[in-house]
Design a protein around this motif. Structure first.
Motif, PDB file in Angstrom:
ATOM      1  N   GLU A  75       0.851  -1.201   0.000  1.00  0.00           N
ATOM      2  CA  GLU A  75       0.000   0.000   0.000  1.00  0.00           C
ATOM      3  C   GLU A  75       0.881   1.243   0.000  1.00  0.00           C
ATOM      4  OE1 GLU A  75      -3.161   0.692  -0.157  1.00  0.00           O
ATOM      5  OE2 GLU A  75      -4.095  -1.285  -0.065  1.00  0.00           O
ATOM      6  N   ALA A 120      -1.170   3.548  -3.614  1.00  0.00           N
ATOM      7  CA  ALA A 120      -2.215   3.942  -2.658  1.00  0.00           C
ATOM      8  C   ALA A 120      -3.116   5.018  -3.264  1.00  0.00           C
ATOM      9  CB  ALA A 120      -1.592   4.444  -1.363  1.00  0.00           C
ATOM     10  N   LEU A 150      -4.707   8.062   2.317  1.00  0.00           N
ATOM     11  CA  LEU A 150      -3.448   7.370   2.576  1.00  0.00           C
ATOM     12  C   LEU A 150      -2.375   7.850   1.609  1.00  0.00           C
ATOM     13  CD1 LEU A 150      -1.658   5.269   3.908  1.00  0.00           C
ATOM     14  CD2 LEU A 150      -2.654   3.538   2.379  1.00  0.00           C
ATOM     15  N   GLU A 175       1.151   9.864   2.435  1.00  0.00           N
ATOM     16  CA  GLU A 175       2.449   9.346   1.992  1.00  0.00           C
ATOM     17  C   GLU A 175       3.176  10.376   1.133  1.00  0.00           C
ATOM     18  OE1 GLU A 175       1.462   4.549   1.822  1.00  0.00           O
ATOM     19  OE2 GLU A 175       0.988   5.823   0.120  1.00  0.00           O
ATOM     20  N   CYS A 205       0.425   7.699  10.903  1.00  0.00           N
ATOM     21  CA  CYS A 205      -0.335   7.540   9.664  1.00  0.00           C
ATOM     22  C   CYS A 205      -1.812   7.291   9.948  1.00  0.00           C
ATOM     23  CB  CYS A 205       0.235   6.373   8.848  1.00  0.00           C
ATOM     24  SG  CYS A 205      -0.681   6.085   7.320  1.00  0.00           S
ATOM     25  N   TRP A 256      -4.730   3.556   7.966  1.00  0.00           N
ATOM     26  CA  TRP A 256      -3.854   2.585   7.320  1.00  0.00           C
ATOM     27  C   TRP A 256      -4.610   1.323   6.921  1.00  0.00           C
ATOM     28  CZ3 TRP A 256      -0.102   2.050   4.390  1.00  0.00           C
ATOM     29  CH2 TRP A 256       0.705   0.913   4.347  1.00  0.00           C
ATOM     30  N   PHE A 273       3.636  -0.038   6.867  1.00  0.00           N
ATOM     31  CA  PHE A 273       3.822   1.292   6.283  1.00  0.00           C
ATOM     32  C   PHE A 273       5.286   1.505   5.898  1.00  0.00           C
ATOM     33  CE2 PHE A 273       4.733   5.811   6.476  1.00  0.00           C
ATOM     34  CZ  PHE A 273       3.646   6.383   5.823  1.00  0.00           C
TER      35      PHE A 273
END
Length: 515
Positions: free
Chosen positions: A141, A146, A150, A154, A298, A301, A309
């Motif tokens: 992910e 993603a 999310l 990132e 995060c 998730w 992650f």
């Protein structure tokens, strides 16, 4: 007991019918709704069959048009890798619809629609779900696949680490990583009288792997090399995987699972070493520390752990940060070997800018490598490492006046755009770096700048493009200052699609030491 039997008789058709309704929705009803909405707006395309869509036709076209190994010109491989797209574009125009059975794919090569795509938000267009599923062992992910909140998170933590001010600090690391490559080739040439054939692609891949490992993760060469070797094996195995059997315990699937576990263990070892470094220690790595810290905060998730992650995003950066750059460097050397005038011009510039020294005098010297920059840009035009861009409409969107329904897969072939004579002129298939003398925006026809997108476009444009360009400039300047390159009779031009476009049988070049 009779009541129980009666209840079973009543519920059994419902229980059996629900899976059938779900299958019917996935394979027929949903694709038919998308198809009808687009057809009603004038979008044409090949007629699909009920279960297979146009997949059987794609196989037939490939067999008919590509099996004879047509003599393609050096800078055009669409006819062998994606002949169905060429045929359908000629038949239906720059926008057409085809089906894979469960998915409706809208092919787009219209400038207005591509421009609108670049303005769409990450909640409107995202990475297709099927890509996330099929490449999950390689990308998880992470930032490359993603979507939604999310992906936005990132991107927020990763992108700043690739701003140009931080990349300038990495120049010395890139130069240091090139030393084993140069010394290795010099030794090989010493043992062969000053000239010999070298398969350059694996050497360039090792160099690029060392750069990303040291510059972005601070890992030692041995650990970095092992991570990249296993990611490469994972990439190759996944490219050969049959989607029909991917959930069965086949030999290939067991190998994928084994490699996935081994890569995870190696990355976590690097991350754990980073955690043990004090914050005031100047040796700690900013990108890896940012990812480790980001894992603690995060949001959303989706049930994954902080370790997931870290591993997923590191895998994404390891892969994207070295594979695409190494492949581009390989094509650069091939094109310079076959266009000696441009090789001589690039070499003269490198020697002038470096003042005959083995390293660049300063970061500003990169801006003076104008010819080398043009060579890289033209290589990226002819051989974009990610030749296909796929997006999924996460909601109903409007592109160029066309209402695209949610669930539609949108496909754009960068190579086809980069070779379009309507955009680049009649010499579109020729290697002519000087077309970029005025920059990318002036290299093609007016108002067509959005058709050049080797690093993607829109919100999901490659975050690491600054590092890739700097790495390529430093590498080419150093190689051209020491070696001359010529075509090898052993080279077979057969670009292959393995997530990136790479030489199908390796890249042998004749390498000679300069006097």
């Amino acid at each position: 007991m009779e009541k129980l039997h009666l209840l079973i008789l009543v519920l059994l058709p419902t229980l059996l019918g629900l899976p059938l309704l779900y299958i019917c929705e996935i394979l027929w009803l949903r694709p038919e709704r998308i198809r009808r909405k687009l057809r009603n707006q004038g979008v044409r395309g090949p007629k699909p069959s009920l279960l297979h869509g146009n997949t059987q036709e794609i196989k037939r076209i490939r067999q008919e048009l590509a099996s004879d190994e047509q003599k393609q010109d050096t800078n055009n491989y669409m006819s062998t890798l994606f002949p169905h797209l060429l045929l359908w574009r000629e038949t239906y125009g720059p926008v057409f619809l085809y089906s894979t059975g469960a998915m409706e794919v809208l092919y787009v090569a219209d400038p207005a629609m591509i421009k609108d795509m670049s303005h769409c938000t990450s909640t409107q267009l995202g990475k297709p779900t099927y890509i996330k599923r099929s490449r999950k062992p390689l990308f998880g992910e992470g930032i490359l696949v993603a979507n939604g909140d999310l992906w936005a998170y990132e991107r927020k933590i990763v992108a700043p680490e690739f701003f140009m001010e931080k990349i300038k600090v990495m120049i010395r690391i890139i130069e240091e990583a090139s030393v084993p490559l140069l010394e290795g080739w010099e030794t090989m040439l010493d043992n062969a009288g000053g000239s010999r054939e070298i398969y350059v692609d694996d050497h360039l891949r090792n160099f690029s792997a060392d750069v990303i490992a040291k510059a972005c993760f601070g890992s030692d060469f041995t650990t970095g090399e092992e991570i990249f070797r296993k990611l490469r094996q994972l990439q190759t195995t996944l490219s050969k995987q049959d989607a029909l059997w991917k959930r069965l315990p086949t030999k290939s699937n067991k190998e994928i699972q084994k490699l996935e576990r081994e890569v995870r263990s190696l990355i976590l070892d690097v991350a754990n070493r980073e955690k043990s470094i004090n914050d005031d220690d100047s040796k700690h790595n900013d990108l890896l520390r940012t990812i480790v810290d980001g894992a603690r905060h995060c949001p959303g998730w989706g049930g994954g752990t902080a370790e997931d992650f870290i591993v997923d995003n590191c895998k994404n950066i390891y892969f994207a940060g070295h594979e695409t750059t190494a492949v581009t460097a390989t094509w650069c050397l091939m094109l310079l070997a076959t266009h000696r005038t441009w090789q001589d011009r690039a070499r003269a510039e490198a020697l002038e800018v470096c003042h005959g020294r083995p390293t660049l005098p300063d970061a500003d010297a990169l801006r003076r490598l104008k010819t080398i920059t043009m060579v890289i840009q033209e290589t990226l035009r002819l051989y974009p490492p990610a030749s296909m861009m796929y997006r999924e409409a996460l909601e109903d969107v409007k592109l160029g006046g066309l209402d695209v329904p949610r669930g539609t897969i949108i496909q754009t072939a960068m190579l086809m755009l980069h070779l379009d004579e309507a955009v680049w002129g009649p010499d579109a298939r020729e290697f002519r770096p000087d077309r970029f003398a005025g920059g990318a925006s002036a290299a093609c026809r007016p108002a067509m700048a959005q058709m050049y997108m080797p690093f993607g476009h829109g919100p999901r444009v490659c975050a690491g493009q600054n590092l890739a360009m700097v790495e390529l400039k430093v590498l080419l300047a150093r190689l051209l200052s020491k070696f001359a390159f010529s075509p090898s009779l052993g080279y077979r031009h057969a670009p292959a699609f393995r997530l990136t476009i790479e030489p199908g049988f390796g890249m042998p070049l004749l390498v000679a030491r300069l006097p």
